[in-house]
Structure formats: C-alpha cells, structure tokens
Design an enzyme around this catalytic site. Structure first.
Site, PDB file in Angstrom:
ATOM      1  N   GLY A  54      28.357  31.589  35.961  1.00 27.37           N
ATOM      2  CA  GLY A  54      28.772  32.097  37.266  1.00 27.37           C
ATOM      3  C   GLY A  54      28.401  33.559  37.409  1.00 27.37           C
ATOM      4  O   GLY A  54      27.702  33.947  38.325  1.00 27.37           O
ATOM      5  N   ILE A  92      35.190  29.689  33.415  1.00 31.43           N
ATOM      6  CA  ILE A  92      33.818  30.035  33.802  1.00 31.43           C
ATOM      7  C   ILE A  92      32.839  29.787  32.653  1.00 31.43           C
ATOM      8  O   ILE A  92      31.621  29.888  32.821  1.00 31.43           O
ATOM      9  CB  ILE A  92      33.808  31.503  34.288  1.00 31.43           C
ATOM     10  CG1 ILE A  92      32.483  31.897  34.915  1.00 31.43           C
ATOM     11  CG2 ILE A  92      34.154  32.453  33.179  1.00 31.43           C
ATOM     12  CD1 ILE A  92      32.497  33.314  35.486  1.00 31.43           C
ATOM     13  N   GLN A  97      31.640  36.626  24.320  1.00 33.64           N
ATOM     14  CA  GLN A  97      31.583  37.284  25.633  1.00 33.64           C
ATOM     15  C   GLN A  97      30.861  38.615  25.547  1.00 33.64           C
ATOM     16  O   GLN A  97      30.088  38.973  26.433  1.00 33.64           O
ATOM     17  CB  GLN A  97      32.994  37.521  26.160  1.00 33.64           C
ATOM     18  CG  GLN A  97      33.650  36.267  26.640  1.00 33.64           C
ATOM     19  CD  GLN A  97      34.611  36.592  27.758  1.00 33.64           C
ATOM     20  OE1 GLN A  97      34.206  37.039  28.819  1.00 33.64           O
ATOM     21  NE2 GLN A  97      35.867  36.376  27.531  1.00 33.64           N
ATOM     22  N   VAL A 135      38.169  41.087  28.480  1.00 33.38           N
ATOM     23  CA  VAL A 135      37.019  41.443  27.650  1.00 33.38           C
ATOM     24  C   VAL A 135      35.696  41.031  28.297  1.00 33.38           C
ATOM     25  O   VAL A 135      34.633  41.308  27.794  1.00 33.38           O
ATOM     26  CB  VAL A 135      37.163  40.822  26.235  1.00 33.38           C
ATOM     27  CG1 VAL A 135      37.032  39.319  26.278  1.00 33.38           C
ATOM     28  CG2 VAL A 135      36.185  41.431  25.251  1.00 33.38           C
ATOM     29  N   GLU A 179      33.737  41.829  31.130  1.00 29.99           N
ATOM     30  CA  GLU A 179      32.653  42.635  31.697  1.00 29.99           C
ATOM     31  C   GLU A 179      32.352  43.908  30.925  1.00 29.99           C
ATOM     32  O   GLU A 179      31.306  44.521  31.117  1.00 29.99           O
ATOM     33  CB  GLU A 179      32.991  42.936  33.159  1.00 29.99           C
ATOM     34  CG  GLU A 179      32.961  41.657  33.995  1.00 29.99           C
ATOM     35  CD  GLU A 179      33.700  41.760  35.313  1.00 29.99           C
ATOM     36  OE1 GLU A 179      34.894  42.100  35.279  1.00 29.99           O
ATOM     37  OE2 GLU A 179      33.092  41.490  36.347  1.00 29.99           O
TER      38      GLU A 179
HETATM   39 MO1  MOS Z   1      32.936  38.568  37.504  1.00 31.30          MO
HETATM   40  S1  MOS Z   1      31.321  39.541  38.349  1.00 31.30           S
HETATM   41  O1  MOS Z   1      34.303  39.248  38.269  1.00 31.30           O
HETATM   42  O2  MOS Z   1      32.716  36.921  37.709  1.00 31.30           O
END
Ligand code: MOS
Length: 717
Positions: free
Chosen positions: A242, A470, A614, A682, A684
């Site tokens: 995503g 995600i 991540q 964690v 971004e």
């Molecule tokens: Mo993130 S850019 O908040 O999926």
C-alpha cells in the site's frame, strides 16, 4: 466499553520475540485472499477509461460502437452515471477524493470519463477502444513553478508554525546556511494492482476493495449513497502493498459501486499499472527553502523551513513537510510554513512517510552543510542541538526519546571514526568513497481504536477489529499481545481483521496502527479477564474453567488518543539515525550504496522480526527515494502537457536487489511510558533520513552538494 489502564502482564514473554508471521503460510502458499480474489463469482468486469486531455470538459461520450461490441453490458459516463454525494474523509475535515462521473470537468490527464462493463476483461478493454470521447480543451497548468498557478497559503495539516523571532535568531547567528531543495514526484507502486468489487442487495452495499482503511471506506460509501452505515460492508483482509496509496476512498471504488447499481449485478474493477499512477495518489514534488543560523560552537539560533507542494484541482492533501523540523532540534527562533499550488495533476496522497520524507531531506542536508561551514562533526552538531523536551509542544518532556543513543550507536556501527571529513579525500581506483548521516524525529500519531476479545469455552481466544494488515505484521503482533495478556500460546489466538463490520479502527497508516491496536487489545483483554474474575495471564485451562458452560465471553474496549496536557508529557514518535557509506564512480557519476545502518528507537519492539522487516523495507524505499524513483510529467506546452511519461514499471525505477546492500538495523531505547504496551510506531521511520544520509555521503565522496532528489548520475558529472 472501557478506557481504564490495562494491568501489567505476568504471562510468558511473547512480546518482543521474533515470532514468525501467523499469516506466513497463507502468504507463501498463495492462499491469501486479496480483494479481487473475494469478488463474487458471477461478477461482470468494469474497465475504467481515462481522459486523454489534461484540462477541459467532456463534450460527448459516444457509446454507440462500444455498446454494440460483444459481451458489453453497459457504459457509464457523466451523462448517466448515478449521482452520489462527495463524502468527507472520516475523522478529518478533508474532502475525500471526488467520486467519478459527477460532471463533465476533466481535472487531470487520466481523470475517469467512462467505464465499460462487460462479461470479460478482454471484451471490456476492446469496447473501451470503441468509445468516441470528444472534449473542449482548456490550457492546463502542471508546472509547480508556473506563475499562473493558484498559490494558497492554507496551512495543510496545521503545518505552519512560528516560535520566537526568526529575524532576531538570524541576527544572533555567526554562520547562516541558506539553500533551496527540490524533491521529485514519486509513485507508491505497490505490486498488487488495486481492485474493487461491489454487490448490492436492495439498498445494502457489500464491497471487497483494496484499502488501508476499510472502516473509513464504508463510512464514505454510506455518506456517498445516503444509506445507513450498517448497510455498508467493506472487506480487505490483505493487500499486496500500500505504502499510503490505500489510505483514501479513491474514485475506482465508487465506480465499482455505481456500475453494480446500474447493471444490478456484481461488478469488479482492477486498475491497470498506468492507472495506478493517476488513480491512487502519489508523493507530491516539493520546492523547499531552508535557512539555518548558528553560533560558531554549533548552537542553532534560528531555523526557517518553508515548502511549496502541489495539490490537485478540487482536492485536499494534508502533507506536512515541516513537522520533523518543528520538533527536531532545540532552537528558540523558528518559522515553518507550507504553501500549496493548485495544478492539473492527479490527486496526490500519502506515500511512505508523507511530508517527512521530503522535509527531512532538506533539513538534514542543510544541517550537513552547516556542519561543513562550522567544521563541526555532523553527529556532534546534532547532539549539541538535541531537543531534550519537545519544543513544538510547550516544551513538555518526551514520553521517550533515545535519539542520542541512536546517533552514537549508528556512528559506532558504521565506523564513523574512519571517515575523512574532507570531501573527495577517499578514493579506491576510480571509486570515490564517502560517509554521510542524518537524524529523524518522526511525528506521533494515534487515533482511537476499538477491539473485541472473545474467550471461548475451550479457553482459546479471538480478537476482532476492523483494522487491516497492510503487510507489516498486524495479525502477528495482535496475536502476540493477546496471547501474552491471556497467558495463551500464539496458536490459541485467532485474529480477524480487515472488515468494516468489526469494531472501529484507524487506518493502517501514519505509523499509528500498532500503537492504537496493541493498546486496545491490552484494554480489551483486561476487560474480559475482569468479566471472568481472573487476573494476571491465567492461561488456557483457567480461561476455560471461568467460561464454564457458556459458549463464549466477550468484551470490547477502546484505546483513546492520549491527551498530552493531561499526561504532562509529549507523546513521542519514533526516532532514528541513518548512516550511509557510498561509492561513486568518478567517471560515470553512478552512486552505489555500500552500507546503510539504521538505529531506531521505536519504544517496545513487539516483534523483532517484523519490526526489522519494516525498517529494511523502508530503507529500500529510501534508497529508491534518494537515487532512483521519479514520476516524470511532460511539462512542455502542447497536446502532451501533463502526461506522465513513465507510468509503468519499465521506466519508473525502483530499488531492486542489485541496488540494496545487506542492510544493518538495530533497535535502542526501551518501552515508551505513554501507554501500557510501551509501543511507538515503526513503519515510516525506516524510510526517513535515508535520502539525506546518502546525499550527505555523496557530498563527502565527491565534494558535490546535490540539493535535489533523485540524485541521478547526470547531476554528478
Ligand atoms: Mo502510510 S504513507 O501512512 O500508509
């Protein structure tokens, strides 16, 4: 519902351990149901048709030939598509993206003008070629530097801030760095093409759609159609990447619902790769200006950071390019400001550390320039200006902060001592070698989240929440937190996510879901244990005994957004330090990343394996951001103006294995004191700082300061 503080756990230490992903076997065997896999078997296929002009109006969509083609059931366009209300995004004042086909206006190239619905995708694609669309063409504005563009100082996301007196701070400075930075437009490009299927049962709508926020999509569809919220259900248990592109209720989702209504049959839509460049958001380009004032000893006296970003016609996109600057360093005098320029481009949206990714590049490059000016080590410069309290939040103490440890440990791991601070001083044959670093202060984000915990007669448990995974490991960490709190084995906990009919959740985004959901799980497990008159982490047998001859016992709890004033502390996001070692080919300008060290303070690590994964994934994105990724729009006047020239994976370059060294990741710091689980996001922080660290290393290697992303070979020749 309860919002009391969860009791501390006494169970087996499941949290923190590198538990393998609970959905791993489903993923590797291909059994995971993605949105399009869940489409009703009898669904017709919709193909969206985009405008071939960049600005103007649709005169006529002539459907005669298309409707006569084999397999075609219907064509939707603004002439006759159902009219819906434009919804607001849940929990914000932002307008959701415009639903398609509501008027004749073309706002960008690729804006949907029609959808063909047919028995098969091949038939729909064939008929789409037979549509005759005529336009009234206007002259578009697509260049952020075009003086004709509307400029709006509308403070997106509350970005603007003034502290102290900037001019006074600059007057107190002995050295000033003043520079402009530019970052290019990027496209999220998840591998999984976005898909939506819709099925109506009377006035009730059931959808399976690619989204990072099923709960919000359901809210928006209910508002759009004016139907009760309980009559809308949106499912998205998994998605194939995503990176922020699934955060908004994009037009293709509305299109599937409209088509299903018109043909009174289920309809499924899958975007093409080029449509993924215009239909599900992108990271907007930025033009930034930074002024740093400092004394000779390195003390910052003034920071000014302004940014201009584009936004689409009739759209909103909160992109806070300066949030990291506002809280990053202890400086008395500061001005931060974001302006927006309205262009005929497809709507931008969040992409992997939205705003922070671009803003951090400018700030942390400017700090490197200041370090060079002052002759102070870049690590030392950052340590000297450490924000011990949050200057952006009334100087409240942080709920946790180990940035100094990140910086020191990162320097140790990369071998910072071996770095020659003089540019272009280290050479091996035709390779110039350089080291660079950057710091990251990521913002804190937590929205309310509700979780239902079910304890069954056999003592096993289930956790229900509308939140989706995600791909970062939400199923796994929810399993772990519930197992630890209840004293169960990982295998005794079932986690059900990704369904808007389950308890309310925030998005899988903003690095905020792990905090929100793990604390909701902690509260809900405490609530169910209280109902069962149990305490501690009782384990399966005790749970089974307490449930007795009931089928199951359930409890719900909501973890609320914390109130900093009430807590007397500033909720902290993740902190990080990034260190890069690069090799630059002196003749070709090619940059190779040889090492990339990330040291991260994300509070309590819930799962060493998924947290590391991540940061690794974010770093790969960061290498792409630094050196490769660039969505190029044709700015030349003429019929092609506004066309994306590389809207496919052959020409849109992303970091692949050959671009990425063995990445080094270490976690420091301890549990955050804000919440019972001690967790901070964690997601971004992994990407942020990578571009500046690489750019600063390129300067150290070559003596060339590149104030632009991506840093391509031509800029180094
Ligand atoms: Mo993130 S850019 O908040 O999926």
């Amino acid at each position: 519902m309860t919002t009391t503080t969860a009791a501390p756990t006494t169970g087996a230490p499941v949290i923190g351990a590198g538990v393998t992903r609970v959905d791993g076997p489903l993923k590797v065997t291909g059994a995971v149901p993605y949105a399009d896999d869940l489409a009703p078997r009898d669904a017709l296929v919709g193909v969206l048709v985009g405008a071939t002009i960049t600005s103007g109006r649709v005169e006529l969509v002539d459907t005669t030939d298309a409707l006569a083609a084999p397999g075609v059931v219907a064509v939707l366009s603004h002439h006759d598509a159902p009219r819906v209300v434009r919804p607001d995004e849940a929990s914000s004042d932002e307008r959701a993206p415009l639903p398609p086909f509501q008027d004749a206006v073309v706002r960008f190239r690729g804006d949907y003008v029609a959808m063909v619905v047919a028995q098969t995708r091949e038939e729909a694609l064939h008929a789409a070629d037979l549509l005759h669309v005529t336009y009234d063409v206007d002259e578009p504005v697509v260049d952020i530097n075009d003086p004709r563009a509307d400029r709006e100082d509308d403070d997106p996301a509350g970005a603007d801030s003034v502290r102290g007196d900037l001019e006074r701070g600059l007057a107190e400075a002995e050295v000033v760095v003043d520079a402009d930075y530019v970052t290019g437009d990027n496209t999220n490009n998840p591998i999984g093409l976005f898909a939506a299927s819709a099925e109506w049962d009377g006035d009730a709508l059931h959808m399976w759609a690619t989204t990072q926020w099923p709960f919000n999509v359901a809210d928006c569809l209910a508002e759009a159609w004016g139907i009760p919220r309980e009559d809308v259900r949106v499912e998205c248990p998994y998605l194939g990447g995503g990176f922020g592109s699934g955060l908004r209720p994009w037009p293709y989702i509305h299109a599937a619902a409209m088509a299903a209504k018109v043909v009174d049959r289920p309809v499924r839509v899958v975007l093409s790769r080029p449509q993924m460049f215009t239909g599900v958001g992108h990271r907007p380009e930025t033009v930034q200006h930074v002024r740093l004032g400092a004394r000779r000893d390195g003390t910052l006296t003034a920071v000014e950071h302004t940014a201009t970003i584009p936004v689409a016609v009739d759209d909103d996109n909160p992109e806070n390019v300066v949030s990291g600057t506002r809280q990053g360093y202890a400086v008395e005098h500061l001005r931060a400001d974001v302006d927006q320029v309205r262009l005929h481009i497809s709507p931008p949206g969040s992409m992997r550390a939205p705003g922070e990714a671009q803003g951090n590049f400018a700030l942390e490059t400017a700090l490197d320039e200041l370090a060079v000016e002052l002759g102070i080590d870049p690590v030392e410069l950052r340590l000297r200006n450490e924000a011990v309290t949050n200057p952006d939040q009334d100087d409240l103490p942080w709920s946790s902060k180990a940035l100094d440890e990140c910086l020191r440990r990162g320097a140790e791991l990369i071998g910072w001592d071996e770095r020659d601070p003089s540019p272009r001083a280290t050479r091996e044959g035709d390779q110039l070698i350089g080291y660079g670093m950057a710091a990251v202060s990521f913002f804190y984000f937590q929205e309310p989240c509700t979780v239902r915990v079910v304890v069954r007669r056999d003592g096993s448990a289930a956790v229900h929440c509308a939140a989706m995974d995600i791909g970062t490991g939400t199923y796994t960490i929810v399993t772990q937190v519930a197992a630890e709190r209840l004293g169960l084995e990982v295998g005794d906990v079932e986690v059900v996510l990704g369904d808007s009919s389950l308890p309310a959740s925030p998005p899988a985004g903003g690095s905020g879901l792990a905090t929100a959901i793990s604390n909701a799980v902690a509260l809900a497990t405490s609530a169910v244990l209280a109902d069962l008159e149990l305490s501690g982490a009782p384990g399966r047998e005790a749970l089974a005994r307490a449930v007795g001859d009931r089928d199951e016992v359930t409890a719900e709890a909501t973890a609320d957004k914390p109130d900093p004033a009430e807590l007397g502390m500033s909720p902290s996001g993740a902190f990080g330090a990034k260190f890069a070692k690069v090799r630059v080919d002196a003749d070709l300008g090619l940059v190779r990343v040889e090492r990339l060290v990330s040291v991260i303070d994300c509070g309590q690590v819930l799962n060493e394996r998924t947290a590391r994964s991540q940061v690794v994934g974010g770093t790969v994105g960061g290498i792409g951001h630094a050196l490769l990724e660039h969505t190029v729009t044709d700015l030349h006047a003429g019929p092609q103006t506004g066309r994306i020239t590389n809207a496919h994976l052959a020409d849109y370059l992303m970091a692949v294995n050959a671009d990425v060294p063995d990445l080094e990741v270490e976690f420091v710091g301890g549990p955050d004191r804000l919440n019972p689980v001690g967790v901070k996001g964690v997601g971004e922080v992994g990407l942020c700082g990578v571009a500046a660290a690489i750019g600063n290393a390129v300067f150290n290697a070559t003596g060339r300061r590149i104030r632009r992303l991506p840093i391509t070979p031509d800029l180094l020749l």
